[in-house]
Design an enzyme around this catalytic site. Structure first.
Site, PDB file in Angstrom:
ATOM      1  N   HIS A  91       6.738  11.135   7.436  1.00 30.09           N
ATOM      2  CA  HIS A  91       6.355   9.762   7.114  1.00 30.09           C
ATOM      3  C   HIS A  91       5.856   8.944   8.302  1.00 30.09           C
ATOM      4  CE1 HIS A  91      10.315   8.620   8.644  1.00 30.09           C
ATOM      5  NE2 HIS A  91       9.828   7.402   8.778  1.00 30.09           N
TER       6      HIS A  91
HETATM    7  C1  UD1 Z   1      10.130   2.370   7.881  1.00 29.38           C
HETATM    8  C2  UD1 Z   1      10.468   2.155   9.352  1.00 29.38           C
HETATM    9  C3  UD1 Z   1      10.884   3.469   9.981  1.00 29.38           C
HETATM   10  C4  UD1 Z   1      11.945   4.184   9.140  1.00 29.38           C
HETATM   11  C5  UD1 Z   1      11.428   4.331   7.704  1.00 29.38           C
HETATM   12  C6  UD1 Z   1      12.414   5.011   6.775  1.00 29.38           C
HETATM   13  C7  UD1 Z   1       9.225   0.322  10.442  1.00 29.38           C
HETATM   14  C8  UD1 Z   1       8.152   0.000  11.420  1.00 29.38           C
HETATM   15  N1  UD1 Z   1       9.332   1.620  10.101  1.00 29.38           N
HETATM   16  O1  UD1 Z   1       8.940   3.126   7.820  1.00 29.38           O
HETATM   17  O2  UD1 Z   1      11.415   3.188  11.277  1.00 29.38           O
HETATM   18  O3  UD1 Z   1      12.197   5.470   9.706  1.00 29.38           O
HETATM   19  O4  UD1 Z   1      11.163   3.033   7.194  1.00 29.38           O
HETATM   20  O5  UD1 Z   1      11.805   5.301   5.519  1.00 29.38           O
HETATM   21  O6  UD1 Z   1       9.945  -0.559  10.028  1.00 29.38           O
HETATM   22  N2  UD1 Z   1       6.159   1.904   0.514  1.00 29.38           N
HETATM   23  C9  UD1 Z   1       6.327   1.983  -0.858  1.00 29.38           C
HETATM   24  N3  UD1 Z   1       7.537   1.680  -1.394  1.00 29.38           N
HETATM   25  C10 UD1 Z   1       8.575   1.274  -0.647  1.00 29.38           C
HETATM   26  C11 UD1 Z   1       8.392   1.155   0.749  1.00 29.38           C
HETATM   27  C12 UD1 Z   1       7.192   1.493   1.308  1.00 29.38           C
HETATM   28  O7  UD1 Z   1       5.405   2.350  -1.587  1.00 29.38           O
HETATM   29  O8  UD1 Z   1       9.664   1.002  -1.197  1.00 29.38           O
HETATM   30  C13 UD1 Z   1       4.874   2.290   1.126  1.00 29.38           C
HETATM   31  C14 UD1 Z   1       3.901   1.172   1.274  1.00 29.38           C
HETATM   32  O9  UD1 Z   1       2.631   1.709   1.054  1.00 29.38           O
HETATM   33  C15 UD1 Z   1       4.019   0.778   2.745  1.00 29.38           C
HETATM   34  C16 UD1 Z   1       4.355   2.105   3.394  1.00 29.38           C
HETATM   35  O10 UD1 Z   1       5.117   2.823   2.412  1.00 29.38           O
HETATM   36  O11 UD1 Z   1       2.862   0.205   3.227  1.00 29.38           O
HETATM   37  C17 UD1 Z   1       5.155   1.974   4.657  1.00 29.38           C
HETATM   38  O12 UD1 Z   1       6.335   1.200   4.460  1.00 29.38           O
HETATM   39  P1  UD1 Z   1       7.009   0.426   5.693  1.00 29.38           P
HETATM   40  O13 UD1 Z   1       7.921  -0.561   5.161  1.00 29.38           O
HETATM   41  O14 UD1 Z   1       5.948   0.018   6.674  1.00 29.38           O
HETATM   42  O15 UD1 Z   1       7.828   1.466   6.474  1.00 29.38           O
HETATM   43  P2  UD1 Z   1       8.070   3.033   6.496  1.00 29.38           P
HETATM   44  O16 UD1 Z   1       6.843   3.818   6.792  1.00 29.38           O
HETATM   45  O17 UD1 Z   1       8.883   3.415   5.316  1.00 29.38           O
END
Ligand code: UD1
Length: 371
Positions: free
Chosen positions: A216
């Site tokens: 991820h």
């Molecule tokens: C975040 C943390 C990372 C952690 C990870 C665990 C930051 C910078 N990164 O990364 O340190 O290891 O969580 O999973 O805070 N999305 C969904 N549904 C959700 C959440 C996210 O569809 O419930 C998708 C969205 O497209 C979003 C992308 O995932 O843009 C990334 O989500 P984000 O909240 O930026 O963080 P993670 O990549 O999950």
């Protein structure tokens, strides 16, 4: 009476802030330990993760206190996500009043935003998983860690390496090596996980017949040739790969038109119990997750980390974890390496949550008054 938000000296009321998957897991064991020594806790969910599979399933499975408020920030750019959490958390903290401490976990945007909001309201900040460093500032998590540690009054480290990293940055006050609360969580929940999710309910493979994979991190998902190489590597291994796909990665695979080979079995993201059960049955792990590297170490599973560095250096020193080459060409050889002999315990003994709770209590009773 302290001048900040009407806090009295004797009463400890903590505001814990969580928002992403690994934070629900860490908070579940710490919350139990806080309640066992009579510390009152308000749990704030920032809403950084919001899907059923990324959030609700963890709240259902784990023994967390009722969430006091969900700030519902959702997905956005780093600045917007971090800023929205700060604005909404500041409002909540100001209106709900009388928190003697703010507790944050790990390295996400939720962690950084909460530390900034708390520090500016002059609420002392405690950081669980302080002192971790990858020394790679291209990772958003590394920036979050550095700033959160700089702002924290109580730095609760998972290992001696983390303590040394802080010392090297001149941070020596308020530093406690508690061990890693993720180990407590694994010990507590693994038996339940195996009962709730026997392998046959999730996959058509038995113990040792497959590799588990998770991907991820932006360095792997946001570069088309890197992501395509990872998928091709998974498809060419000697065992099938079971891959629960993070929404970020699923979105990228679809946007970049990368198809997964038949031997790669993709699944929706799993809750904590599901992933523990799959890891326990796997021949080995391929991952870029921080938490899973350690869970593999504790379960004596070989791990290949799909990154060029790791914060969890003890897993590498022990031989249970190796970093994949940048071209991934030697991945099968790395999986085939013999399992190391001997075990070490660099992350504590499984009593870290109690140590965190005790450190919070002692900090509260011994800290110098600011007024
Ligand atoms: C975040 C943390 C990372 C952690 C990870 C665990 C930051 C910078 N990164 O990364 O340190 O290891 O969580 O999973 O805070 N999305 C969904 N549904 C959700 C959440 C996210 O569809 O419930 C998708 C969205 O497209 C979003 C992308 O995932 O843009 C990334 O989500 P984000 O909240 O930026 O963080 P993670 O990549 O999950």
């Amino acid at each position: 009476m302290d001048k900040r938000l009407g806090v009295t000296d004797s009463h400890v009321r903590i505001c814990s802030v969580v928002g992403a998957r690994p934070q629900f897991i860490k908070a579940s064991v710490v919350s139990r330990a806080l309640s066992a020594i009579g510390i009152e806790e308000d749990l704030v969910h920032t809403g950084q993760h919001y899907d059923r599979t990324m959030s609700d399933v963890f709240l259902d499975e784990l023994e967390l206190p009722e969430v006091s408020v969900n700030l519902e920030v959702g997905s956005a750019s780093h600045a917007v996500q971090t800023g929205s959490i700060m604005v909404r958390l500041e409002q909540y903290l100001s209106e709900s009043g009388a928190h003697s401490m703010l507790l944050v976990y790990g390295d996400t945007n939720t962690t950084l935003a909460a530390a900034l909001a708390g520090a500016k309201l002059q609420i002392p900040v405690a950081h669980v998983e302080a002192g971790l460093r990858s020394f790679n500032r291209a990772m958003p998590e590394e920036i979050n860690r550095i700033i959160t540690d700089r702002l924290s009054d109580l730095l609760l480290c998972p290992s001696e390496t983390a303590v040394s990293n802080l010392t090297a940055e001149g941070i020596t006050q308020g530093v406690v090596n508690t061990g890693d609360v993720m180990y407590d969580a694994l010990l507590r929940y693994l038996p339940k996980a195996s009962r709730a999710y026997p392998l046959e309910q999730i996959i058509p493979y038995g113990t040792g017949e497959y590799y588990l994979a998770t991907v991820h991190r932006p360095e792997n998902t946001d570069n088309v040739s890197r992501l395509a190489r990872i998928v091709a590597t998974f498809g060419a291994l000697d065992k099938p790969v079971v891959w629960p796909i993070h929404p970020r990665t699923a979105g990228q695979l679809s946007e970049l038109n990368i198809e997964t080979p038949d031997r790669v079995r993709t699944l929706s993201p799993l809750g904590y119990f599901g992933i523990l059960s799959l890891l326990d049955g796997a021949a080995a792990l391929l991952t870029d997750s921080g938490g899973l590297q350690k869970e593999a170490f504790w379960l004596c599973k070989k791990c290949v980390t799909l990154r060029s560095e790791t914060e969890w250096v003890e897993t590498i020193e022990s031989g249970w974890n190796v970093l994949a080459n940048s071209d991934l060409a030697n991945t099968q050889q790395l999986l085939d390496r013999p399992a190391p002999a001997g075990l070490s315990a660099p992350y504590g003994q499984g009593d870290s949550a109690v140590r965190v709770a005790n450190a919070l209590k002692s900090f509260q009773t011994s800290r110098p008054r600011r007024d």
